[in-house]
Design a protein around this motif. Sequence first.
Motif, PDB file in Angstrom:
ATOM      1  N   GLY A  50     -12.224  90.398 -25.099  1.00 17.25           N
ATOM      2  CA  GLY A  50     -11.276  90.018 -25.155  1.00 17.25           C
ATOM      3  C   GLY A  50     -11.372  88.423 -26.509  1.00 17.25           C
ATOM      4  N   LEU A  51     -12.182  89.306 -27.255  1.00 17.20           N
ATOM      5  CA  LEU A  51     -12.986  88.071 -28.803  1.00 17.20           C
ATOM      6  C   LEU A  51     -11.182  87.645 -29.207  1.00 17.20           C
ATOM      7  N   GLU A  52     -10.631  88.090 -29.193  1.00 21.01           N
ATOM      8  CA  GLU A  52      -9.090  88.557 -29.904  1.00 21.01           C
ATOM      9  C   GLU A  52      -8.162  87.679 -29.580  1.00 21.01           C
ATOM     10  N   VAL A  53      -8.650  87.695 -27.747  1.00 18.51           N
ATOM     11  CA  VAL A  53      -7.357  87.699 -27.068  1.00 18.51           C
ATOM     12  C   VAL A  53      -7.213  86.344 -26.654  1.00 18.51           C
ATOM     13  N   ALA A 105     -23.100 102.118 -35.084  1.00 22.71           N
ATOM     14  CA  ALA A 105     -22.595 103.175 -34.123  1.00 22.71           C
ATOM     15  C   ALA A 105     -21.568 102.339 -33.541  1.00 22.71           C
ATOM     16  N   PHE A 106     -22.520 101.743 -32.361  1.00 24.99           N
ATOM     17  CA  PHE A 106     -22.051 101.371 -31.017  1.00 24.99           C
ATOM     18  C   PHE A 106     -21.527  99.870 -31.517  1.00 24.99           C
ATOM     19  N   SER A 107     -21.709  99.192 -32.874  1.00 24.86           N
ATOM     20  CA  SER A 107     -20.695  98.243 -33.034  1.00 24.86           C
ATOM     21  C   SER A 107     -19.134  98.912 -33.237  1.00 24.86           C
ATOM     22  N   PHE A 108     -19.363 100.041 -33.857  1.00 24.01           N
ATOM     23  CA  PHE A 108     -18.318  99.976 -34.713  1.00 24.01           C
ATOM     24  C   PHE A 108     -17.454 100.595 -33.623  1.00 24.01           C
ATOM     25  N   SER A 109     -17.802 100.910 -32.619  1.00 21.96           N
ATOM     26  CA  SER A 109     -17.190 101.562 -31.404  1.00 21.96           C
ATOM     27  C   SER A 109     -16.607 100.261 -30.281  1.00 21.96           C
ATOM     28  N   LEU A 110     -16.953  99.652 -30.814  1.00 23.12           N
ATOM     29  CA  LEU A 110     -17.125  98.248 -29.527  1.00 23.12           C
ATOM     30  C   LEU A 110     -16.401  97.291 -30.164  1.00 23.12           C
ATOM     31  N   ILE A 111     -15.805  97.755 -31.734  1.00 22.51           N
ATOM     32  CA  ILE A 111     -14.472  96.317 -32.924  1.00 22.51           C
ATOM     33  C   ILE A 111     -13.343  97.752 -32.513  1.00 22.51           C
ATOM     34  N   ASN A 112     -14.248  98.663 -32.300  1.00 25.21           N
ATOM     35  CA  ASN A 112     -12.643  99.347 -32.159  1.00 25.21           C
ATOM     36  C   ASN A 112     -11.334  99.108 -30.395  1.00 25.21           C
ATOM     37  N   HIS A 113     -12.269  98.812 -29.716  1.00 21.11           N
ATOM     38  CA  HIS A 113     -11.989  98.777 -28.379  1.00 21.11           C
ATOM     39  C   HIS A 113     -11.462  97.252 -28.748  1.00 21.11           C
ATOM     40  N   MET A 114     -12.508  96.490 -28.611  1.00 23.47           N
ATOM     41  CA  MET A 114     -11.804  94.079 -29.001  1.00 23.47           C
ATOM     42  C   MET A 114     -10.211  94.468 -29.241  1.00 23.47           C
ATOM     43  N   GLY A 115     -10.570  95.276 -30.499  1.00 21.40           N
ATOM     44  CA  GLY A 115      -9.013  95.329 -31.557  1.00 21.40           C
ATOM     45  C   GLY A 115      -7.989  95.746 -30.838  1.00 21.40           C
ATOM     46  N   LEU A 116      -7.646  96.814 -30.300  1.00 28.71           N
ATOM     47  CA  LEU A 116      -6.618  97.328 -29.364  1.00 28.71           C
ATOM     48  C   LEU A 116      -6.439  95.912 -28.857  1.00 28.71           C
ATOM     49  N   ALA A 117      -7.292  95.618 -27.469  1.00 25.47           N
ATOM     50  CA  ALA A 117      -6.859  94.439 -26.628  1.00 25.47           C
ATOM     51  C   ALA A 117      -6.660  93.435 -27.305  1.00 25.47           C
TER      52      ALA A 117
END
Length: 388
Positions: free
Chosen positions: A52-55, A82-94
């Motif tokens: 929820g960083l950007e929510v 790799a994990f950082s990239f995955s998490l950032i993409n998840h938070m990006g859609l949120a």
Amino acid sequence: MELPLTRPEEDMLTRAVEFARNEVAPRAQGWEDERRQPIKALRAASLAGFAGLEVPESLGGFGGRFRLKARIAEEIARDCFAFSFSLINHMGLAGKIARDAPAEIARKYLPEMLAGEAIGCTALTEPDAGSDFAAIATLAKKVDGGWVINGEKAWITNAANANLMFLYAQTDPAAGWRGVAGFLIDAREDGVSRVPPFEIMGGHAIGVGGFKLEDHFVPDIRMMSAPGDGFKAAMAGVNAARTYVATMCCGMTEAAVDLAVKYASERAAFGGHIADFQGLRWRLADAQTEVEAARLLAYRATLAVEEGANAELPAAHAKKYAARMADEQLSRCMQVMGAAGLRREYPLGRQIACARIANYVDGTTEIQNERIARALFKKENSTKGNPQ
């Protein structure tokens, strides 16, 4: 250059660093050995508040600025790119759902994303359409109450486990980029199938894969970018992604420099330590200078994205330089450590593979050069047309 943070943002960054050291660093090599995406860790990161960083707070998130996202990406990448990239993409859609989706859609999907019960991704690339976004062939046909979508997406971060995706599709092939629109797709619904995850060296935690859509119906309310606006949204999203990839390269490479310094200080040789050799010390000093230079470019691009300025060139310069820097300096850090750098207990092998990944994701290094060159020659032609 620094990116000043508010006290709450500093606290959130500290939490991210602690999460990375406690939950990511000890497990990162195991994820790669097992060739899997760590969905449990993604859920834990979501529950810790990072999804929820950007929510906005009103929707249950943190409401942070883009600079915090870039800094968190940088810090987590120190332990696993790799994990950082995955998490950032998840938070990006949120964050995108919070900004652009109708209220009822946000209320439906955000809670499960913030809890890590639904993982998000962005579906742009196709088997035959990578950096040429205008060549998107996935077709959305207007029907009563919504759209029917057919096509295939490939090289999608988080596709191995994602439930929700922001998908770009062509609504009018004759219109070119002006026909590209963006839809929120629920992969749990009929007409969406998952392509088996890709096996890529050093980056299994990214969960790269794809989707096939066959007569998949999506209601009108889940069109989040209208035709034409979809292409513009893709460009803005790519500039942001190129920027945080650059910060990730800085974090990953600086961690390798720190490791090499520690190893050289402890490795006995010729009656002293290998850190006593000036040539070796200077090699690491040069590596740190390269990290600092890349970070300056990355932070400049971060500010451009955050301020809503045209970030195309700052992002292109930052990603190009940082990815090349990581490529070169990580191998030099391994060379400092000699054959020991090859050992599984050290992350250098994974980091070198991820530096290669950084040269491809969100536009290849050559694409960055093309963006930069286009601006150079546009300026030259403009000058010729306006004699002094």
